[in-house]
Design a protein around this motif. Structure first.
Motif, short mmCIF file in Angstrom:
data_model
loop_
_atom_site.label_atom_id
_atom_site.label_comp_id
_atom_site.label_asym_id
_atom_site.label_seq_id
_atom_site.Cartn_x
_atom_site.Cartn_y
_atom_site.Cartn_z
N VAL A 1 5.82 -26.44 -49.59
CA VAL A 1 6.46 -27.68 -50.05
C VAL A 1 6.43 -28.68 -48.89
CG1 VAL A 1 8.58 -28.74 -50.91
CG2 VAL A 1 7.96 -26.41 -51.63
N ASN B 1 -2.27 -27.38 -51.88
CA ASN B 1 -1.29 -28.29 -52.48
C ASN B 1 -1.84 -29.70 -52.66
OD1 ASN B 1 -1.35 -28.94 -49.80
ND2 ASN B 1 0.77 -28.37 -49.37
N ASP C 1 11.42 -28.52 -54.31
CA ASP C 1 10.86 -27.65 -55.35
C ASP C 1 11.99 -26.78 -55.89
OD1 ASP C 1 8.32 -25.05 -55.58
OD2 ASP C 1 9.07 -26.50 -57.05
N PHE D 1 9.10 -20.10 -52.86
CA PHE D 1 8.79 -21.48 -53.24
C PHE D 1 7.39 -21.91 -52.80
CE2 PHE D 1 13.33 -21.13 -53.28
CZ PHE D 1 13.75 -21.94 -54.32
N THR E 1 17.15 -24.95 -55.16
CA THR E 1 16.27 -26.02 -54.68
C THR E 1 15.90 -25.78 -53.22
OG1 THR E 1 17.29 -27.62 -56.19
CG2 THR E 1 16.07 -28.52 -54.30
#
Length: 721
Positions: free
Chosen positions: A150, A272, A156, A147, A205
């Motif tokens: 995050v 990010n 995510d 992932f 998730t």
């Protein structure tokens, strides 16, 4: 007590009956055992499935047939069962029972049903093949879901696909997240049954609650076991941009002074948060000016979203020899706010070309006056480091020059280093005799500015008169009766008719001993004369033929040097001892079986060659590595001592029986698709190398895919010693 008395009375009556029978000299005919089949093949049955067949035992004798026991024996007895029970079969009666094949494991199965009777033991042999039962197969398109970064308390999602690529339903019974950080990964996926070929997309998730790297695993429980997908991600506190480059520093290597080299460089934002590039300039010493950004440095002032990229072009144009360097300075909003992207390269002296020819000369051989021989080619090669500039290509050589022409050749031409340009020449003699000329290539190679190649040929006397001389009556009849050839329908073949005909001549099985006159047919595309009595043939003038069939004649030699357009050559069942096909690059099918060939020169290159049938000759060496499209190689009954087809990845049929092989390598990466590989009766062959992962004892299709070797030879997946 009463029972015993009855038994004794019965015994006495039996004895008396026997005595009476003996007194009457009556013959007692015994029972006769007969069964409708003593061998039965149950065919192919899946493991844990079953099939049954009925059998019938008949008593064809006079006395009772007493069957005391039915027993199934043998290594595979557990895979067979029977409904048969002990039985007394009266005269003329029959007893039916079943044998059932219910295999427990895969493989070939065999057992024996032993039947014990009052006249001896009888046997029924039963066989069958057990194939694996269909199972589902779990295919995951990924083994890890990453992932990335995050932010804490953000989420995510990532997905993966489950596919049932097996042969039975796939039952998915549970999805469970496990591991150190299992609480930060979730999925809403539920149990489901996937039919064959079915797919299911699962979403996972990631919701980190703290900073740092997070790992877990998603276990998928199915009716064929548990599959695991690794989960990883990173919880981050603050979003920030990260600038990376596809190449750093940018190395241009050697570039000629005055020339230029460009490179595309990609800026990636692996962070990010938005990456803002606010100012750009090129810095460095005196050679930094050799570097430039195409479109100007201001074109790099921009915003790049997380995960996005921007590609720009950088050019290096050295003005002097030697090492040069500089940097692109990028001001931005990342933690490293002042980034220097280095650049370097070396200016070198201009490279020079080096001309060379692929041939030392072109010899067209003998060609009839007024006709054109086979076109010949050679390559103008550039073996230097700079571009070869060809300014002019011409034929020179005085009076003979007009006998040679260049075909589709033009100048000027630019030939890059390690490249070439093909020149095609044609010989059309205008008169008899030897002709000599040169092809001159004018160029910018300082050492060979006027480089030439010698071309030669000989003009032969043209056909005299208007009628083709055809001494063999059968050959002449076949030609005269062919309306496509004899267009004026008279009793002769005119030279003009022969030269005009571009089709096929087929004269198979007509008892023809001489094909004199064929030389006049200079434009035919095919010639077929199988099953005749030819002892010789001249094909030097038939340069256009692509297919030649001369099977079953009496030829002892065959010159095909002029027939380089041939695609198919069939010369089986003759007595030819040598043949040269060195220049036959268009050859696709060559069959010369049952001759006496000891000298075989195959094409140096033939990319379309698919079939070689060389059986029953005297060939002692063979190299087929240069034929990438070869499919069938039949060379049994020769004198080969070694053979290697590892470079021939399309071969599917190989027959090398009855040679003197001591070395055989068939590991060509295509063993699984072989139709057959026959290599027995090679007494010196002790080892055969085949593809790794391929079992020659159990090829995919046992009915067609046969792999046969000498008993003393072994199979090996590595090189034989």
């Amino acid at each position: 007590m009463r029972k015993k008395i009855t038994m004794y009375a019965g015994a006495i009556l039996f004895v008396l009956a026997s005595i009476t029978s003996c007194d009457k000299d009556e013959e007692i005919i015994p029972a006769v055992f007969s069964i409708d089949q003593i061998e039965k093949d149950f065919g192919t049955v899946e493991v844990e499935q079953s099939t049954s067949y009925s059998f019938e035992v008949t008593n064809k004798g006079e006395a009772d047939l007493e069957i005391d026991e039915f027993v199934i024996k043998g290594t595979d007895a557990a895979d067979f069962s029977t409904s048969a029970v002990p039985k007394v079969i009266r005269k003329g009666e029959a007893y039916s029972f079943e044998i059932t094949f219910a295999p427990l494991t895969e493989g070939n199965k065999e057992a024996i049903l032993e039947i014990t009777t009052n006249i001896g033991k009888k046997e029924v042999t039963v066989t069958g093949v057990a194939e694996p039962k269909p199972l589902p197969t779990v295919d995951l398109n990924v083994t890890t879901l990453s992932f990335g970064d995050v932010e804490i308390n953000q989420t995510d999602d990532a997905t993966f696909t489950i596919t049932n690529s097996g042969d039975a339903d796939l039952e998915i019974t549970a999805f469970e997240v496990k591991g150190t950080n299992a609480s930060e990964f979730t999925t809403a996926a539920t149990a489901e049954t996937l039919a064959v070929g079915g797919t299911k997309t699962v979403s996972v998730t990631f919701a980190p609650t703290t900073e740092g790297n997070k790992t877990a695993s998603l276990e998928i429980t199915t009716n064929v076991g548990v599959k695991v997908i690794a989960l990883d991600g990173k919880g981050t506190a603050v979003a920030e941009p990260v600038m990376t480059f596809s190449e750093s520093p940018i190395a241009f290597g050697n570039v000629e002074v005055g020339q230029e080299l460009s490179k595309n460089i990609t800026i990636s934002n692996t962070g990010n948060a938005d990456l803002d590039i606010t100012n750009i300039n090129i810095v460095g010493g005196s050679t930094a000016s050799y570097f430039s950004v195409v479109g100007g440095t201001s074109s790099l002032i921009r915003t790049i979203a997380p995960g996005d990229t921007y590609t720009f072009e950088v050019k290096f144009t050295p003005s002097s020899e030697g090492f040069a360097s500089g940097s692109i300075r990028l001001l931005n909003n990342s933690n490293d706010s002042d980034v220097f992207l280095g650049m370097n390269g070396t200016g070198t002296a201009p490279a020079q070309p080096a001309i060379a020819f692929s041939e030392t000369g072109l010899n067209f051989g003998d060609v009839t006056v007024g006709n054109s021989g086979n076109d010949l080619t050679f390559e103008v090669q550039n073996n230097g480091q700079g571009n070869l500039e060809v300014s002019n290509i011409s034929v020179s050589g005085g009076a003979d020059a007009n006998n040679f022409t260049l075909i589709n050749v033009s100048a000027p031409q630019t030939i890059a280093p390690n490249s070439s340009y093909v020149i095609t020449a044609r010989f059309t003699p205008q008169s008899e005799g030897q002709k000599n000329a040169t092809i001159l290539v004018e160029n910018n190679d300082p050492t060979k500015p006027r480089y030439a190649i010698v071309v030669t040929g000989k003009g032969l006397q043209a056909a005299t008169g208007n009628v083709v001389n055809i001494p063999d009556a059968n050959f002449k009849t076949a030609l005269v009766t062919n309306n496509a050839i004899n267009t004026n329908a008279d009793s002769e073949i005119q030279v003009s008719e022969a030269q005009a005909y571009t089709g096929v001549i087929r004269v198979d099985g007509l008892n023809i001993a001489d094909v004199t006159g064929l030389e006049a047919f200079v434009n035919i595309s095919q010639f077929h004369a199988m099953n005749n009595s030819l002892t010789s043939i001249d094909l030097s003038q038939n340069t256009a033929i692509t297919h030649l069939s001369l099977n079953n004649n009496n030829l002892t030699s065959l010159d095909l040097s002029a027939n380089t357009a041939l695609q198919t050559i069939l010369i089986k069942q003759n007595n030819i001892s040598s043949i040269d096909l060195t220049n036959h690059s268009s050859l696709g099918n060559f069959q010369c079986g049952d001759n006496n060939i000891s000298t075989l020169l195959l094409p140096t290159t033939a990319n379309s060659l698919k079939s070689l049938y060389l059986e029953q000759n005297q060939i002692s060496s063979l190299d087929v590595s240069m034929y990438p499209d070869l499919r069938s190689l039949i060379v049994y009954n020769n004198n080969l001592t070694s053979l290697d087809i590892s470079a021939n990845s399309k071969i599917r049929s190989l027959h090398v029986r009855d040679n003197n092989l001591s070395s055989l390598n068939v590991a060509n990466g295509n063993n699984v698709n072989f139709i057959y590989m026959v290599a027995d009766r090679n007494p010196n062959l002790t080892c055969i190398q085949h593809d790794a992962g391929f079992d020659p004892l159990n090829p995919p299709n046992t009915a067609a895919n046969q792999w046969i070797k000498p008993t003393s030879a072994s199979w090996n997946t590595t090189a034989c010693q």
